[in-house]
Motif scaffolding. Sequence first.
Motif, PDB file in Angstrom:
ATOM      1  N   THR A 227       0.812  -1.222   0.000  1.00  0.00           N
ATOM      2  CA  THR A 227       0.000   0.000   0.000  1.00  0.00           C
ATOM      3  C   THR A 227       0.845   1.271   0.000  1.00  0.00           C
ATOM      4  OG1 THR A 227      -0.184  -0.158   2.419  1.00  0.00           O
ATOM      5  CG2 THR A 227      -1.984  -1.087   1.112  1.00  0.00           C
ATOM      6  N   GLY A 228       2.151   1.113  -0.050  1.00  0.00           N
ATOM      7  CA  GLY A 228       3.025   2.278  -0.193  1.00  0.00           C
ATOM      8  C   GLY A 228       3.440   2.951   1.101  1.00  0.00           C
ATOM      9  N   TYR A 229       3.120   2.375   2.238  1.00  0.00           N
ATOM     10  CA  TYR A 229       3.507   2.990   3.515  1.00  0.00           C
ATOM     11  C   TYR A 229       4.933   2.623   3.922  1.00  0.00           C
ATOM     12  CZ  TYR A 229      -1.291   4.495   4.239  1.00  0.00           C
ATOM     13  OH  TYR A 229      -2.511   5.120   4.107  1.00  0.00           O
ATOM     14  N   SER A 230       5.515   1.633   3.295  1.00  0.00           N
ATOM     15  CA  SER A 230       6.901   1.266   3.567  1.00  0.00           C
ATOM     16  C   SER A 230       7.546   0.813   2.263  1.00  0.00           C
ATOM     17  CB  SER A 230       6.988   0.169   4.629  1.00  0.00           C
ATOM     18  OG  SER A 230       6.369  -1.017   4.163  1.00  0.00           O
ATOM     19  N   GLY A 231       8.881   0.631   2.318  1.00  0.00           N
ATOM     20  CA  GLY A 231       9.599   0.315   1.097  1.00  0.00           C
ATOM     21  C   GLY A 231      10.215  -1.067   1.097  1.00  0.00           C
ATOM     22  N   MET A 232      11.287  -1.196   0.315  1.00  0.00           N
ATOM     23  CA  MET A 232      11.901  -2.502   0.093  1.00  0.00           C
ATOM     24  C   MET A 232      12.635  -3.025   1.327  1.00  0.00           C
ATOM     25  SD  MET A 232      10.895  -3.479  -2.757  1.00  0.00           S
ATOM     26  CE  MET A 232      11.876  -4.969  -2.810  1.00  0.00           C
ATOM     27  N   ILE A 233      13.121  -2.144   2.166  1.00  0.00           N
ATOM     28  CA  ILE A 233      13.807  -2.600   3.388  1.00  0.00           C
ATOM     29  C   ILE A 233      12.830  -3.395   4.251  1.00  0.00           C
ATOM     30  CG2 ILE A 233      14.913  -1.869   5.538  1.00  0.00           C
ATOM     31  CD1 ILE A 233      15.995   0.537   3.979  1.00  0.00           C
ATOM     32  N   TYR A 234      11.648  -2.817   4.463  1.00  0.00           N
ATOM     33  CA  TYR A 234      10.643  -3.536   5.250  1.00  0.00           C
ATOM     34  C   TYR A 234      10.160  -4.778   4.516  1.00  0.00           C
ATOM     35  CZ  TYR A 234       6.250  -4.944   7.289  1.00  0.00           C
ATOM     36  OH  TYR A 234       5.245  -5.701   7.839  1.00  0.00           O
ATOM     37  N   PHE A 235       9.915  -4.646   3.204  1.00  0.00           N
ATOM     38  CA  PHE A 235       9.411  -5.785   2.434  1.00  0.00           C
ATOM     39  C   PHE A 235      10.362  -6.979   2.549  1.00  0.00           C
ATOM     40  CE2 PHE A 235       9.134  -8.342  -1.421  1.00  0.00           C
ATOM     41  CZ  PHE A 235       7.775  -8.592  -1.500  1.00  0.00           C
ATOM     42  N   GLY A 236      11.664  -6.721   2.385  1.00  0.00           N
ATOM     43  CA  GLY A 236      12.640  -7.807   2.480  1.00  0.00           C
ATOM     44  C   GLY A 236      12.687  -8.414   3.861  1.00  0.00           C
ATOM     45  N   GLY A 237      12.697  -7.559   4.891  1.00  0.00           N
ATOM     46  CA  GLY A 237      12.723  -8.063   6.262  1.00  0.00           C
ATOM     47  C   GLY A 237      11.475  -8.856   6.603  1.00  0.00           C
ATOM     48  N   ALA A 238      10.304  -8.333   6.211  1.00  0.00           N
ATOM     49  CA  ALA A 238       9.045  -9.032   6.489  1.00  0.00           C
ATOM     50  C   ALA A 238       8.988 -10.372   5.768  1.00  0.00           C
ATOM     51  CB  ALA A 238       7.865  -8.156   6.077  1.00  0.00           C
ATOM     52  N   ALA A 239       9.501 -10.406   4.547  1.00  0.00           N
ATOM     53  CA  ALA A 239       9.490 -11.658   3.775  1.00  0.00           C
ATOM     54  C   ALA A 239      10.364 -12.721   4.441  1.00  0.00           C
ATOM     55  CB  ALA A 239       9.966 -11.399   2.345  1.00  0.00           C
ATOM     56  N   VAL A 240      11.564 -12.334   4.867  1.00  0.00           N
ATOM     57  CA  VAL A 240      12.470 -13.293   5.524  1.00  0.00           C
ATOM     58  C   VAL A 240      11.882 -13.778   6.841  1.00  0.00           C
ATOM     59  CG1 VAL A 240      14.732 -13.556   6.621  1.00  0.00           C
ATOM     60  CG2 VAL A 240      14.541 -12.382   4.417  1.00  0.00           C
ATOM     61  N   LEU A 241      11.360 -12.839   7.629  1.00  0.00           N
ATOM     62  CA  LEU A 241      10.745 -13.222   8.905  1.00  0.00           C
ATOM     63  C   LEU A 241       9.534 -14.122   8.676  1.00  0.00           C
ATOM     64  CD1 LEU A 241      10.928  -9.768  10.724  1.00  0.00           C
ATOM     65  CD2 LEU A 241      12.161 -11.840  11.396  1.00  0.00           C
ATOM     66  N   GLY A 242       8.767 -13.832   7.623  1.00  0.00           N
ATOM     67  CA  GLY A 242       7.602 -14.646   7.310  1.00  0.00           C
ATOM     68  C   GLY A 242       7.965 -16.062   6.919  1.00  0.00           C
ATOM     69  N   VAL A 243       9.035 -16.206   6.144  1.00  0.00           N
ATOM     70  CA  VAL A 243       9.509 -17.544   5.786  1.00  0.00           C
ATOM     71  C   VAL A 243       9.893 -18.314   7.044  1.00  0.00           C
ATOM     72  CG1 VAL A 243      11.383 -18.811   4.651  1.00  0.00           C
ATOM     73  CG2 VAL A 243      10.240 -16.934   3.453  1.00  0.00           C
ATOM     74  N   GLY A 244      10.545 -17.615   7.987  1.00  0.00           N
ATOM     75  CA  GLY A 244      10.903 -18.260   9.251  1.00  0.00           C
ATOM     76  C   GLY A 244       9.689 -18.732  10.019  1.00  0.00           C
ATOM     77  N   PHE A 245       8.655 -17.891  10.075  1.00  0.00           N
ATOM     78  CA  PHE A 245       7.433 -18.263  10.800  1.00  0.00           C
ATOM     79  C   PHE A 245       6.736 -19.426  10.095  1.00  0.00           C
ATOM     80  CE2 PHE A 245       4.460 -15.857  13.872  1.00  0.00           C
ATOM     81  CZ  PHE A 245       4.071 -17.045  14.469  1.00  0.00           C
ATOM     82  N   LEU A 246       6.722 -19.398   8.772  1.00  0.00           N
ATOM     83  CA  LEU A 246       6.116 -20.494   8.020  1.00  0.00           C
ATOM     84  C   LEU A 246       6.853 -21.810   8.273  1.00  0.00           C
ATOM     85  CD1 LEU A 246       5.328 -18.785   4.602  1.00  0.00           C
ATOM     86  CD2 LEU A 246       3.660 -19.702   6.225  1.00  0.00           C
ATOM     87  N   TYR A 247       8.176 -21.743   8.396  1.00  0.00           N
ATOM     88  CA  TYR A 247       8.936 -22.953   8.709  1.00  0.00           C
ATOM     89  C   TYR A 247       8.442 -23.559  10.029  1.00  0.00           C
ATOM     90  CZ  TYR A 247      12.550 -25.767  10.923  1.00  0.00           C
ATOM     91  OH  TYR A 247      13.198 -26.768  11.595  1.00  0.00           O
ATOM     92  N   TYR A 248       8.321 -22.709  11.046  1.00  0.00           N
ATOM     93  CA  TYR A 248       7.863 -23.211  12.339  1.00  0.00           C
ATOM     94  C   TYR A 248       6.442 -23.749  12.251  1.00  0.00           C
ATOM     95  CZ  TYR A 248      11.853 -21.600  15.078  1.00  0.00           C
ATOM     96  OH  TYR A 248      13.106 -21.447  15.611  1.00  0.00           O
ATOM     97  N   ALA A 249       5.570 -23.043  11.512  1.00  0.00           N
ATOM     98  CA  ALA A 249       4.176 -23.482  11.398  1.00  0.00           C
ATOM     99  C   ALA A 249       4.057 -24.818  10.676  1.00  0.00           C
ATOM    100  CB  ALA A 249       3.366 -22.402  10.678  1.00  0.00           C
ATOM    101  N   PHE A 250       4.808 -24.985   9.583  1.00  0.00           N
ATOM    102  CA  PHE A 250       4.779 -26.265   8.861  1.00  0.00           C
ATOM    103  C   PHE A 250       5.405 -27.372   9.712  1.00  0.00           C
ATOM    104  CE2 PHE A 250       4.062 -23.801   4.931  1.00  0.00           C
ATOM    105  CZ  PHE A 250       3.080 -24.596   4.356  1.00  0.00           C
TER     106      PHE A 250
END
Length: 296
Positions: A227-250
């Motif tokens: 939605t344009g409230y943050s940029g690529m720094i947040y996007f990259g960090g959120a994506a990596v953290l999300g992959v980590g959370f998905l690993y734990y969930a799976f």
Amino acid sequence: MNLVREYMQLTKPRVVALLVFCSVIGMFLAVPGIPPWRALVFGTLGIWMASGSAAAFNHLIDERIDKLMARTARRPLATGTLKPRQVLLFAIVLGIVSMLVLALLVNGLTAWLTFGGLIGYALVYTAYLKRATPQNIVIGGLAGAIPPVLGWTAVTDALHPFALQLCLIIFVWTPPHFWALAIFRRDDYARAEIPMLPVTHGVRYTRWNILLYTILLVIVSLLPAFTGYSGMIYFGGAAVLGVGFLYYAFRMMNPPDEYFAMRTFKYSIIYLMALFAFLLADHWITDTHIGASLAI
């Protein structure tokens, strides 16, 4: 000093620290640079005291079940170190002072929203939902998701769609975070007759819910970038953290040991703190970049 420590324990310092951290991040995200000192100091103080008051009410309402659960058996009321009258007085005084600080030294909107969060956690969740439905943590999670909104309004005296996105992230984060703990502590909740999801529907059903909510969380966590409230720094960090959370969930679907649920719970705390830290880093670096570009 022992008595002071007991009263401090009533405020659930570690839980409240995470809530206040999210509210402070909301303050910094609301404006370029450093927020006004008045909002930063008194807003943080008022939100901390209100959260501590809600936690103390939680101790009071949950006195019976706290005595039955290993995780909470050493709380001041459960051990008899403090009496219910002392806890009630402490919770009321802390709550009143927090409202005065926010209303007189910050703004009325933040005071009212904080009061709503206090009532939502102490009465709606703790006194009713917790004992009424296995969806207690989902419905009641809104009260715990409001801190970034409070931080934002403390600075701006207005609601903003971005602040509501931050609230949504915490709201969706709460079920997989808490259900991981509930799986590990399911015998405690069964003994206390609290209808947590692993008790009423079984561990496997709860694991599926953790996985589905985690997938939803990863999607929702990327909204600030989409939605344009943050940029690529947040996007990259959120994506990596999300992959980590998905690993734990799976991995929770077939965990290596019983303690893996607790490791998932601990990662969820790291996830939320790091996610908001990436938001702040993105905000500051973007502001600096824009300022430098304008200067040129």
